[in-house]
Scaffold this active site. Structure first.
Site, PDB file in Angstrom:
ATOM      1  N   ASP A  63       0.868  -1.172   0.000  1.00 35.90           N
ATOM      2  CA  ASP A  63       0.000   0.000   0.000  1.00 35.90           C
ATOM      3  C   ASP A  63       0.904   1.221   0.000  1.00 35.90           C
ATOM      4  O   ASP A  63       1.474   1.583   1.026  1.00 35.90           O
ATOM      5  CB  ASP A  63      -0.892  -0.014   1.234  1.00 35.90           C
ATOM      6  CG  ASP A  63      -1.768   1.237   1.351  1.00 35.90           C
ATOM      7  OD1 ASP A  63      -1.774   2.048   0.404  1.00 35.90           O
ATOM      8  OD2 ASP A  63      -2.437   1.390   2.389  1.00 35.90           O
ATOM      9  N   TYR A 155      -8.839  13.979  -7.675  1.00 35.74           N
ATOM     10  CA  TYR A 155      -7.840  13.522  -8.638  1.00 35.74           C
ATOM     11  C   TYR A 155      -7.008  14.686  -9.164  1.00 35.74           C
ATOM     12  O   TYR A 155      -5.775  14.603  -9.251  1.00 35.74           O
ATOM     13  CB  TYR A 155      -8.554  12.809  -9.790  1.00 35.74           C
ATOM     14  CG  TYR A 155      -7.664  12.090 -10.761  1.00 35.74           C
ATOM     15  CD1 TYR A 155      -7.079  10.869 -10.432  1.00 35.74           C
ATOM     16  CD2 TYR A 155      -7.426  12.602 -12.040  1.00 35.74           C
ATOM     17  CE1 TYR A 155      -6.279  10.187 -11.335  1.00 35.74           C
ATOM     18  CE2 TYR A 155      -6.638  11.933 -12.950  1.00 35.74           C
ATOM     19  CZ  TYR A 155      -6.065  10.731 -12.593  1.00 35.74           C
ATOM     20  OH  TYR A 155      -5.264  10.060 -13.490  1.00 35.74           O
ATOM     21  N   ALA A 157      -6.454  17.564  -7.710  1.00 33.83           N
ATOM     22  CA  ALA A 157      -5.605  18.068  -6.630  1.00 33.83           C
ATOM     23  C   ALA A 157      -4.382  17.185  -6.450  1.00 33.83           C
ATOM     24  O   ALA A 157      -3.253  17.675  -6.287  1.00 33.83           O
ATOM     25  CB  ALA A 157      -6.403  18.148  -5.330  1.00 33.83           C
TER      26      ALA A 157
END
Length: 244
Positions: A63, A155, A157
């Site tokens: 992750d 997205y 940003a």
């Protein structure tokens, strides 16, 4: 320039990431594919790299939004490959929704994956590049980060933030012979954009070239920036002219 180098591609199990990983292997690089969930697809990309090009390749579940997880993954990469020479920050997700309807979690997930994920990877890989006295980092931005897009506040940003991160990293690490650039794709024919274009096919009318790009077009831009030794801090649009 690429042959014999160790390249890391986040989000490398599908779409543009998979094509980039395969291109790197074709150029003779050993490839580490970072994936979030689909181990089967990640291993398939690695198998293709190994079989077709006789390079080393490995899949690593991580992750990228988790600082500690990235640190542990980079430590595993160092153990398995010895170093990292090329880093492609391609991991990203979309949770498109109009601002008035967007949940905090939907904003956070997109920014954490695309922007914080890139920071985490650069933060933990740059030490290895400094030891090597050289390296190449490429961040996958988007034309949405250059011009904004309704329904993509999160997205846009995140991708705009990647432009700032790219330029700051380029300035900080230039003295260590480490280059950092960004690629800003437009409408590229991937799983992520298929649904968007299906809902609104007229979007392509705004593209001067009147068609979507191919993942290979983006991969070609990445290969160019890896080889372009006197370019750093640049944002290369691969968008059919939409952000002119």
């Amino acid at each position: 320039m690429i042959e014999g180098k160790v390249a890391v591609v986040t989000g490398g199990s599908r779409g543009m990431g998979a094509i980039i990983a395969e291109k790197l292997a074709q150029e003779g690089a050993d490839v580490a594919v970072i994936y979030a969930g689909n181990e089967e697809k990640a291993n398939a990309v690695c198998d293709k790299c190994i079989t077709a090009n006789n390079v080393r390749a490995g899949a690593y579940k991580c992750d990228v939004a988790d600082f500690k997880s990235v640190k542990e993954t980079v430590a595993a990469l160092k153990k398995d490959f010895g170093t990292v020479d090329i880093l492609i920050n391609n991991a990203g997700v979309t949770r498109d929704k109009l601002l008035a309807m967007m949940k905090e979690s939907e904003f956070d997930e997109v920014v954490d994956t695309s922007l914080k994920g890139a920071f985490n990877m650069v933060r933990h890989c740059c030490g290895l590049m400094i030891k090597n006295n050289g390296g190449c980092i490429i961040n996958m931005s988007s034309v949405s980060g250059l011009m904004g897009n309704p329904g993509q506040v999160n997205y846009s940003a995140a991708k705009a933030g990647l432009v700032g991160l790219t330029k700051s990293v380029a300035k900080e690490l230039a003295g260590k012979n480490i280059r950092c650039n960004a690629v800003a794709p437009g409408f590229i024919d991937t799983d992520m954009t298929k649904e968007l274009l299906k809902q609104n096919p007229d979007l392509l009318n705004a593209v001067p070239l009147k068609r979507a790009g191919r993942p290979e077009d983006v991969a070609d831009a990445v290969m160019f920036l890896i080889k372009a030794e006197y370019i750093t801090g640049a944002v290369l649009r691969v968008d059919g002219g939409i952000a002119m």
